[in-house]
Design an enzyme around this catalytic site. Sequence first.
Site, short mmCIF file in Angstrom:
data_model
loop_
_atom_site.label_atom_id
_atom_site.label_comp_id
_atom_site.label_asym_id
_atom_site.label_seq_id
_atom_site.Cartn_x
_atom_site.Cartn_y
_atom_site.Cartn_z
N ASP A 137 1.29 5.14 1.71
CA ASP A 137 0.88 6.05 2.78
C ASP A 137 1.40 7.45 2.49
O ASP A 137 2.48 7.63 1.92
CB ASP A 137 1.44 5.58 4.12
CG ASP A 137 0.86 4.24 4.55
OD1 ASP A 137 -0.23 3.87 4.05
OD2 ASP A 137 1.48 3.55 5.38
N ASP A 149 0.85 -1.19 0.00
CA ASP A 149 0.00 0.00 0.00
C ASP A 149 0.89 1.24 0.00
O ASP A 149 2.11 1.15 0.13
CB ASP A 149 -0.96 0.01 1.20
CG ASP A 149 -0.25 -0.26 2.52
OD1 ASP A 149 0.92 0.17 2.67
OD2 ASP A 149 -0.85 -0.91 3.40
N ASP A 155 8.86 5.10 14.17
CA ASP A 155 9.46 4.02 14.94
C ASP A 155 10.87 3.66 14.48
O ASP A 155 11.80 3.65 15.29
CB ASP A 155 8.55 2.77 14.94
CG ASP A 155 8.05 2.39 13.56
OD1 ASP A 155 8.53 2.96 12.55
OD2 ASP A 155 7.20 1.49 13.47
#
Length: 461
Positions: free
Chosen positions: A76, A74, A158
Site C-alpha cells: 500500500d 500486498d 488504527d
Amino acid sequence: MLKKLFQSIRSPLRRARAVRTTPEVLGSSQHPLRHEQISRNAVGVVDRLQRAGYQAYLVGGCVRDLLLGVEPKDFDVATSATPEQVRAEFRNARVIGRRFKLVHVHFGREIIEVATFRTNHPQGEDDEDSHLAARNESGRILRDNVYGSQEDDAQRRDFTINALYYDPASERILDYAHGMHDIRNRLVRLIGDPTQRYQEDPVRMLRAVRFAAKLDFDIEKHSAAPIRQLAHLLNDIPASRLFDEVLKLFLAGQGERTFDLLCEYGLFAPLFPASAAALKREPEYVGSLIRQALANTDERIRLGKPVTPAFLFAALLWPALPARAAALQASGLPPIPALQEAAHEVIGEQCRRTAIPKRFSLPLREIWDMQERLPRRQGRRADLLLENPRFRAGYDFLLLRESAGEETGDLGDWWTRYQEVSDGERRNMIRELSSGPDGAKAPRKRRRNPRKRAPSGQSQE
C-alpha cells in the site's frame, strides 16, 4: 449568531487536542528492510508520485510485515496527492470507494492501493461536510474523505504498528506513533482513545484480534480494556462487511488462536449468535468441534492446500443445528425434511449477521444434508452416496463430528473401510447391515398391488 459564537469557542479546544508529532527517522542502518524486498510496481508508483512533486511512501502492513520477516500479501502507498491527482498520473489506475476513496493502480494481477493522507475526523456535527465526512448516532464513521498532512495521517491510523512510512529512495522509515517500539515488544496498540476509535469503526476490534493472532502479539491492556463492553457495536456493521472480516479472521492460517481471542474478548457472539449460545450450553463439545475444524483449516493453509468457506461455515454453525432439527422432528417432520428446515432457519439467521453468498451457503447445506444421508447405506444407497460430488466433504465433516466426541455408532469407521475394500467386500458389508441384531434379516416391505383400486374419494398417489 449564538451558533457561530459556540463554534468559535469550541474550535480552539479541538485544535489543542490534535496530536502533532515529529517522526522518529530510522536510516537504513537502523532497520532490516531493504529496497529489493519490495514489489517493483510499488516502488515505481512511489517514485512516479515523488517525481510529480507529491509526498509518497509505502505504509502500513507491508512495512510491518517486512520488519517482522513476513512476506506481505500486498503493498500500500500513502501520498499527499488526491485520488484524482493520482488517477491523472497513471493510465492504469481506477478510483474506487465512497466511504473511503482510494486508487487502485493495476499491473496485471498485482494491484497497488494508493490512499491520500487523511486527517482526524471532525468532532462537531456542524463541521462535517456530508460529501466528505459523516458519522451515525453511535459515532461510527460512515464517510471519511477529509484530507490532511502526513502527520495527520499517521495519527488517524488504527494501530501504531501500521503507522510506519518507508521511503524506498532514501531507505528511511518514518515512525510517528512509536510503532517500532511496539513491534519490538510484540504489542498491538491502538492510536488515540480506544473507546472513541472503536466507536468510529467497531471492526477495529476484530482487526486487533486478527493482528494479535497473525503476528503472535498481545493486545496492549488499554487497547483491550473496552472491547467486551463495545462488542455489541458490531451489530451495526453491514452483514456483507462482516462476512469479509470473518474470512480474514479464519482463513489466514491462525484460525484456532483467533477463535480463542474472539471468545476471550466477547466478539464471537456478535458474529455467530446461535453458535455462541450452543457453546455456552455445551462448551466442551462445541469448543472441541470448532477448534478441530479451525486447526484442520490452519494445517491445510500451511501445506498450501485449498480451503473453502463452505466447510468452515458448516463447522461454525453446526452446533446450532441438531437441537433445532430435533425440535422439528418432535413436531412431526421426518428426519431429512427436519434437518433441511432447520438448516434453512440457521443459515437465514446467520446471513443477517454475516451475509454468506449462495456459492458458499448451497454447498454448506449439502454438507449438512449428507450427515443425515450417510447413515442410510442399505441397497445401492452407499454406492450412490460415494458418487455424490459432496460425499468427500460430507465424509470429512462426519469424521470432524466424531473427533469432537459426537456419537455416530462408528459410522466414520464404516465409511472409511467401505472406500478401501473391494466390490465383493462392499456387498458383504451391505448384507451385514440388512440383518438385525440377532442375525435375522430385516422384514421385506410389502409390494402394493398395482391392480388394486384405491377407495372412492382417495388419491392413488
